[in-house]
Scaffold this active site. Structure first.
Site, PDB file in Angstrom:
ATOM      1  N   LYS A  52       0.844  -1.203   0.000  1.00  0.00           N
ATOM      2  CA  LYS A  52       0.000   0.000   0.000  1.00  0.00           C
ATOM      3  C   LYS A  52       0.875   1.247   0.000  1.00  0.00           C
ATOM      4  CE  LYS A  52      -3.896  -2.450   1.945  1.00  0.00           C
ATOM      5  NZ  LYS A  52      -4.689  -2.880   3.087  1.00  0.00           N
ATOM      6  N   GLN A  96      -5.294  -1.728   9.161  1.00  0.00           N
ATOM      7  CA  GLN A  96      -5.105  -3.052   8.566  1.00  0.00           C
ATOM      8  C   GLN A  96      -5.737  -4.129   9.458  1.00  0.00           C
ATOM      9  OE1 GLN A  96      -3.865  -3.539   5.517  1.00  0.00           O
ATOM     10  NE2 GLN A  96      -4.037  -5.743   5.624  1.00  0.00           N
ATOM     11  N   ASP A 119     -11.418   2.279   2.997  1.00  0.00           N
ATOM     12  CA  ASP A 119     -11.641   0.831   2.875  1.00  0.00           C
ATOM     13  C   ASP A 119     -13.106   0.507   2.565  1.00  0.00           C
ATOM     14  OD1 ASP A 119      -9.617  -1.108   3.077  1.00  0.00           O
ATOM     15  OD2 ASP A 119      -9.314  -0.704   5.205  1.00  0.00           O
TER      16      ASP A 119
HETATM   17  N1  GUN Z   1      -6.820  -7.172   5.498  1.00  0.00           N
HETATM   18  C1  GUN Z   1      -6.942  -7.919   4.370  1.00  0.00           C
HETATM   19  N2  GUN Z   1      -7.486  -7.178   3.373  1.00  0.00           N
HETATM   20  C2  GUN Z   1      -7.699  -5.949   3.882  1.00  0.00           C
HETATM   21  C3  GUN Z   1      -8.232  -4.746   3.337  1.00  0.00           C
HETATM   22  O1  GUN Z   1      -8.635  -4.644   2.178  1.00  0.00           O
HETATM   23  N3  GUN Z   1      -8.276  -3.683   4.188  1.00  0.00           N
HETATM   24  C4  GUN Z   1      -7.851  -3.747   5.478  1.00  0.00           C
HETATM   25  N4  GUN Z   1      -7.958  -2.657   6.239  1.00  0.00           N
HETATM   26  N5  GUN Z   1      -7.369  -4.847   6.011  1.00  0.00           N
HETATM   27  C5  GUN Z   1      -7.285  -5.939   5.216  1.00  0.00           C
END
Ligand code: GUN
Length: 280
Positions: A52, A96, A119
């Site tokens: 990211k 996350q 998200d």
């Molecule tokens: N953990 C696995 N995929 C994601 C996601 O798309 N966003 C977040 N915040 N955590 C994750």
């Protein structure tokens, strides 16, 4: 042989479009900043968070990384999220998942301002999606819609079947396909005869988390297969929920693993970050 839907190439195309948009916004005096919070040291999360940050750097979005220790209390995390909500420099907040067990994930998600919920996990974002209003959309299903559209695959009027009903993929996927005028069915662990349903699908989205579960006996000749799985096979090799070799000659188009849906998730996160400053 099915057409391979090249998620890596489509993701790159979108990232380059976003990069141009971000440069224009910067020239007009608008900077974009994403705060990324990781609690603990889950290795998969560390890889995702690193990717990211890399995507942000490529597109020209500033990223603020908060790497908090496993022992962080729920109150401390909520306080950080509240501070970031109030911080005008920060446009997007991403916590996350998964979080350590002593922290209530839902409480954290609810604390993120819906205006910064890149998200798309906040109940207000999910509610807006369900009634066709503006809001952030969960990145993986949004990426799947982009994959279909940019591959010239029609959704309107077609039978769309999803295996899996998670909050992050299955449910928002159903709402998005419905928004595109698909006829949508969701299968899950209590579905009596999954194959009877999946064999009707013109577009089959598989998000179940079981390595190579879907073989040719689940699909109709000419179906479009979208594989959201990120699993390991018996030799420890990365694979999807779909047995690619078994279905590739029966399907008309298919996303590979890796290089299909995966690259689209981060790309749509970047899209949501740009969206967070547009129209302000
Ligand atoms: N953990 C696995 N995929 C994601 C996601 O798309 N966003 C977040 N915040 N955590 C994750």
């Amino acid at each position: 042989m099915a057409k391979i839907i090249d998620g890596k190439a489509i993701a790159q195309e979108i990232k380059d479009e976003l990069k141009e948009k971000v440069a224009k916004l910067r020239a007009e005096g608008t900077e974009i900043c994403l705060a990324v919070i990781q609690v603990g040291k889950d290795p998969a999360s560390t890889v995702y968070v690193g990717n990211k940050k890399k995507a942000c750097a490529y597109i020209g979005i500033e990223s603020l990384a908060y790497e908090l220790p496993e022992e962080t209390t729920e109150a401390e995390l909520l306080k950080l999220v509240e501070d970031l909500n109030a911080n005008e420099k920060v446009n997007g907040i991403l916590v996350q998942l998964p979080l350590p067990e002593h922290i209530d994930e839902n409480k954290v998600i609810k604390t993120i301002s819906p205006k910064k919920d890149v998200d798309g996990f906040h109940p207000e974002s999910v509610g807006a999606l369900s009634i066709g209003q503006q809001g952030f959309v969960s990145c993986t299903p949004a990426g799947i819609i982009e994959l279909l559209k940019r591959s010239g695959i029609k959704i309107d009027g077609r039978e769309c079947v999803i295996i899996g009903r998670s909050n992050i993929v299955g449910k928002p996927m159903a709402l998005l396909l419905l928004r595109e005028n698909g006829t949508v069915t969701v299968c899950h662990s209590h579905t009596k005869d999954i194959k009877e349903v999946t064999k009707r699908a013109d577009i089959l989205v598989v998000a179940i988390g079981k390595a190579k579960m879907v073989d040719e006996s689940y699909i109709k000749e000419g179906a479009v297969i979208i594989d959201v799985g990120m699993d390991r096979d018996e030799n420890g090799k990365l694979c999807g929920d779909v047995d690619f070799e078994a279905v590739k000659d029966k399907a008309s188009a298919i996303t590979p693993v890796p290089g299909g849906v995966g690259p689209m998730t981060i790309t749509m996160l970047m899209h949501n970050c740009v969206k967070s400053v547009e129209g302000r």
